[in-house]
Motif scaffolding. Structure first.
Motif, short mmCIF file in Angstrom:
data_model
loop_
_atom_site.label_atom_id
_atom_site.label_comp_id
_atom_site.label_asym_id
_atom_site.label_seq_id
_atom_site.Cartn_x
_atom_site.Cartn_y
_atom_site.Cartn_z
N UNK A 98 -0.42 2.22 -9.04
CA UNK A 98 -1.66 2.44 -9.78
C UNK A 98 -2.04 3.90 -9.61
N UNK A 99 -2.81 4.47 -10.53
CA UNK A 99 -3.06 5.93 -10.52
C UNK A 99 -3.71 6.42 -9.22
N UNK A 100 -3.15 7.50 -8.69
CA UNK A 100 -3.72 8.14 -7.50
C UNK A 100 -4.85 9.08 -7.93
N UNK A 101 -5.89 9.12 -7.11
CA UNK A 101 -7.08 9.95 -7.39
C UNK A 101 -7.30 10.89 -6.21
N UNK A 102 -7.20 12.19 -6.47
CA UNK A 102 -7.31 13.18 -5.40
C UNK A 102 -8.53 14.09 -5.62
N UNK A 103 -9.23 14.36 -4.53
CA UNK A 103 -10.29 15.35 -4.55
C UNK A 103 -9.70 16.70 -4.19
N UNK A 104 -10.05 17.72 -4.97
CA UNK A 104 -9.49 19.07 -4.78
C UNK A 104 -10.64 20.03 -4.54
N UNK A 105 -10.50 20.88 -3.55
CA UNK A 105 -11.57 21.83 -3.27
C UNK A 105 -11.08 22.97 -2.42
N UNK A 106 -12.03 23.67 -1.82
CA UNK A 106 -11.76 24.78 -0.92
C UNK A 106 -12.56 24.54 0.36
N UNK A 107 -12.07 25.12 1.46
CA UNK A 107 -12.75 24.92 2.74
C UNK A 107 -14.18 25.43 2.70
N UNK B 224 0.84 -1.20 0.00
CA UNK B 224 0.00 0.00 0.00
C UNK B 224 0.88 1.25 0.00
N UNK B 225 0.52 2.20 -0.85
CA UNK B 225 1.22 3.49 -0.92
C UNK B 225 0.18 4.59 -0.70
N UNK B 226 0.38 5.36 0.35
CA UNK B 226 -0.56 6.44 0.69
C UNK B 226 0.12 7.78 0.45
N UNK B 227 -0.48 8.60 -0.41
CA UNK B 227 0.02 9.94 -0.70
C UNK B 227 -0.72 10.94 0.21
N UNK B 228 0.05 11.69 0.99
CA UNK B 228 -0.53 12.66 1.91
C UNK B 228 0.04 14.05 1.60
N UNK B 229 -0.67 14.86 0.83
CA UNK B 229 -0.16 16.20 0.49
C UNK B 229 0.04 17.05 1.73
N UNK C 244 -15.48 19.82 -2.09
CA UNK C 244 -14.81 19.30 -3.28
C UNK C 244 -15.34 19.96 -4.55
N UNK C 245 -14.41 20.40 -5.40
CA UNK C 245 -14.76 21.04 -6.67
C UNK C 245 -14.34 20.21 -7.88
N UNK C 246 -13.31 19.37 -7.70
CA UNK C 246 -12.76 18.67 -8.85
C UNK C 246 -12.08 17.39 -8.41
N UNK C 247 -11.83 16.54 -9.37
CA UNK C 247 -11.05 15.31 -9.17
C UNK C 247 -9.87 15.31 -10.13
N UNK C 248 -8.71 14.94 -9.61
CA UNK C 248 -7.47 14.92 -10.40
C UNK C 248 -6.80 13.57 -10.22
N UNK C 249 -6.34 12.98 -11.32
CA UNK C 249 -5.57 11.74 -11.27
C UNK C 249 -4.10 12.05 -11.53
N UNK C 250 -3.22 11.29 -10.89
CA UNK C 250 -1.78 11.52 -11.11
C UNK C 250 -1.01 10.24 -10.95
N UNK D 221 -6.33 19.38 -0.80
CA UNK D 221 -6.16 18.16 -1.59
C UNK D 221 -6.16 16.97 -0.63
N UNK D 222 -7.01 15.99 -0.89
CA UNK D 222 -7.14 14.89 0.07
C UNK D 222 -6.09 13.80 -0.15
N UNK D 223 -5.95 12.92 0.85
CA UNK D 223 -5.05 11.77 0.75
C UNK D 223 -5.64 10.72 -0.18
N UNK D 224 -4.77 9.82 -0.66
CA UNK D 224 -5.26 8.70 -1.45
C UNK D 224 -4.28 7.53 -1.32
#
Length: 211
Positions: free
Chosen positions: A78-87, A32-37, A91-97, A52-55
């Motif tokens: 495998x591709x990471x999927x992050x939810x991006x938004x403002x407080x 398991x690989x967890x990305x924590x911005x 959530x406003x958008x989804x980004x894959x990386x 930006x949330x963790x995934x």
């Protein structure tokens, strides 16, 4: 003579000791690989920074030992999927990386130790794709989202524990310098370009196999 024969029989029947990394070894780790911005961004339309949330995804590393102490490793996932938004909006958008990263590593212990702590430094290339505003973002008048790919420095510390000559357990921590520009159109405000610093820690837990 009897003692010598007995010693040989005992040695032959004894379990094979787990050997650690040596020059010429190639091994793969999976887990398991967890990305924590950890970063932030410039102010977005006067509403604050991006959130930006963790995934967590399947992480894979491929390592070749150049010497008993020096290795070269490639990180994939495998591709990471992050939810991006403002407080204030949620959530406003989804980004894959995808963040392929190449590391040069130093293993500290000699090759008869089951415990192998190591550290590495290298370069990361993060590819962003499939970026899209959700309905909340579209209702707010946002469109044409894009995220610029990023080059940056990466660092790593980790630990292998050798179970058998082939199998090992692994835990590692990565830090990646990921700076990008998030661009989008905002109704009434024109094209926006927001400097965004993702700069995540990546936590990896898994098992490895020597080929």
């Amino acid at each position: 003579m009897k003692i010598s024969v007995l010693a040989l029989l005992v040695a032959a029947c004894a379990p094979v000791a787990a050997s650690a990394h040596q020059a010429g070894d190639f091994f793969m780790r999976a887990g398991s690989a967890t990305v924590r911005p950890t970063g932030g961004s410039d102010n977005v339309l006067g509403l604050g920074e991006f959130d930006i949330n963790n995934n967590t995804q399947l992480g894979l590393t491929f390592t070749y030992m150049l010497t008993d102490h020096v290795g070269v490793e490639l990180l994939g996932a495998t591709p990471f999927r992050h939810k991006v938004g403002l407080a204030s909006t949620g959530t406003l958008a989804t980004v894959h990386q995808l963040p392929p990263t190449l590391m040069a590593q130093w293993y500290f212990m000699d090759n008869n130790s089951k415990l192998q702590p190591y550290a590495g430094i290298g370069v990361n290339y993060t590819m962003f794709y499939d970026t899209d505003f959700n309905q909340t973002g579209r209702d707010a008048g946002l469109s044409n989202l894009s995220v610029k790919n990023s080059w940056g420095v990466a660092g790593q510390v980790g630990l292998d524990y050798q179970l058998t000559p082939q199998w090992m357990l692994n835990a590692s921590l990565w830090y990646m310098d990921i700076n990008t520009k998030v661009r989008f159109d905002a109704a009434g405000a024109g094209r926006q370009s927001i400097d965004t610093h993702i700069n995540p820690f990546v936590f990896f837990f898994g098992a490895g196999y020597r080929f």
